[in-house]
Each structure stands twice: as C-alpha cells, then as structure tokens.
Write an enzyme that holds these catalytic residues in place. Sequence first.
Site, PDB file in Angstrom:
ATOM      1  N   GLU A  43       0.763  -1.403  -0.017  1.00  0.00           N
ATOM      2  CA  GLU A  43      -0.140   0.049   0.020  1.00  0.00           C
ATOM      3  C   GLU A  43       1.052   1.319   0.044  1.00  0.00           C
ATOM      4  OE1 GLU A  43      -1.698   1.204   3.723  1.00  0.00           O
ATOM      5  OE2 GLU A  43      -1.084  -0.485   4.568  1.00  0.00           O
ATOM      6  N   LYS A 177      -5.031  -2.614  13.905  1.00  0.00           N
ATOM      7  CA  LYS A 177      -4.235  -1.723  14.782  1.00  0.00           C
ATOM      8  C   LYS A 177      -4.993  -1.730  16.084  1.00  0.00           C
ATOM      9  CE  LYS A 177      -3.111   1.046  10.834  1.00  0.00           C
ATOM     10  NZ  LYS A 177      -3.815   0.355   9.847  1.00  0.00           N
TER      11      LYS A 177
END
Length: 324
Positions: A43, A177
């Site tokens: 990404e 996360k």
Amino acid sequence: MPGLLRARRTDAVRLDAVTTFHLRHGVEVADALRVGRPVVALESTIVSHGLPRPDNLRVAREIEQTVRDAGAVPATIGMVAGQLVVGLDDAELTRLATVDDVAKLSVRDLAVAAATDADGATTVAATSAVAAAAGIRVFATGGLGGVHREAAQSFDESADLTTLARTPIAVVCAGVKSILDSGATLERLETLGVGVVGYRTRRFPGFYLTDGGFDLDWSVDSPEQVAAALAAQEQHGLHSGGLVVANPLPTDEQLDPALHDRTLAEGLMLLRREGVTGKAVTPFLLAHFHSATEGASLAVNIRIILRNADLAAQIAVASAARQA
C-alpha cells in the site's frame, strides 16, 4: 473517463459492476506477472499518511527491498495524476511521500480521484481491490483496518473488511491496529466470510502487541501452507474472499504493554475531546502514539511492516512455485 492517462503497460480492469479503471503497471511488475514471477502488493498510504517525513520514503524503499531480498517483486500501488499505478517507480514513490495534498483513497474514492487527476495513496481496501484486479494474490501491510471502538454509536467500520469479503487476496498483517476493537473486528470478519489464520500462533496479534487477547481457530506453520490454502480456495471455487494472515511480533520486539495501554487511554480521551472522526481517527492516534512513546511506537511499526513484507514475499514465492 476524464483524467485517466494512458501510458506504457496499460490494461483496462473492472473493479466493480459499474466502473472500469485503467491500471498502469510498472515495467518490473508487468514483466513479473507475464512470466509468473512472485509479486507482492504494497500500500502507499503508509508512505503518505502512516509514517512521518522523512522516515516515510526511507521505509517505503526498505519495504520494497525486503520483498526483493526474499525473492519477490514489490508492487507498491497508488494513484498519480488520476491514474492507478501497480508498481510505482522511485520518482512516483517520492512524489507521494513528499507532496502535501495526496488524498487517502479507499475503494469508494477511486472514481472521483481519477476523474479529478488526483494524486492518491491507496488504503488496505483500495490496494487489495486493485492488486486482485491486476492478478496479484499476496499483499503485505502493517495492520488491518477494522471496527472502531464505540462503533455501536458511530457505525465507524473500515471498508477493509467488506472489501476483503469479495476480494481474493492474502493480506499479511499484525492483526488490526490496537486502537481499534479487535474482538468486534474478528466477529465481522467471520460474518463476512473472511478467513483468518495465525502464522505460527493461535492468538490474534494486537499490532503493537504480540497478543491481542483473542483466540484463532486456525494456524499455519509455513509460507507453503498459506500458498496451499490459497490454491485450495481457487481450485474449490467455494469462496472468492480474502485470507488474513496474522503475523505477530516476537514478544521481545513488541511495545511495552503498560506503555501501550496508558498511551491508548490518553489518545482515546484526546480523540473525544477534540472531536476527531472518520478518516482522521487513525492518523491522529498513530501520531499520538509516536509522540507519547518518544518514537518507540514508530520503531515497532517499522519492524511490523518489514516482517510482514518478508513473510508475504515468502508466501508469493511458494505460490509461484506451486504454479511452475
């Protein structure tokens, strides 16, 4: 469609039922895909939004080199002047790392960004969709997006989850996360039919932390096992969604758990006080972690993505070997 540029190695690819995009492949990536060499998608959001300058460009190059060192070709995905590029060259990578108005692009943003000739960095969702459309089956990132805390009130859930439900790609990550709700995210992944396997673990990692506090049903012990799972998925044709490969940090490399918990509590309090919402939540909290831990979280973040890039490359190599 206005704003789409045509250049070398350009293919028309259908990402959904209504929109056709043109993907420009970098020369190295195009050659690798043509001859069946292993390729790993990366990404670009980590370059433009995830890491501070000047670390962002240095780390982006290190990630690509890590993939190469493990025997695969890196394909960093992003949008340059309205065109989706699979395999940014160094000049394009530098552009996304240093320009101030780079947009953060999820799947829903791609059409408008293309039409307005925007520069954009692709999220996990957008990178997964573009990579799969380009024929890439393995993707390395740091942490997956997921269900946000207090989502019952805000309905804040990452598009990463619904995109993976319909995108055939393996995403190597360190869980979600830790600023998110890991338990709720695992429940949503189950509902959406997205497979989750631990790499040499039966516990879901917590990004900065080795153990995120939740059990996993499946574990794999080698890149070859992941490659076999991907091959079985394709051969059986029963499911076209993604596979999350959860790769935990070793315990001696994780962020100190007490420091993590204290920093997270402070960050969530600041988040509510300042009214931060939507796309701004994750970068706000990551910046708080970086500041409050005096750079310790950044060092851990970098170790995470480099380890995931290495494992993803090994999986891509194993997958290519099965098809040789």
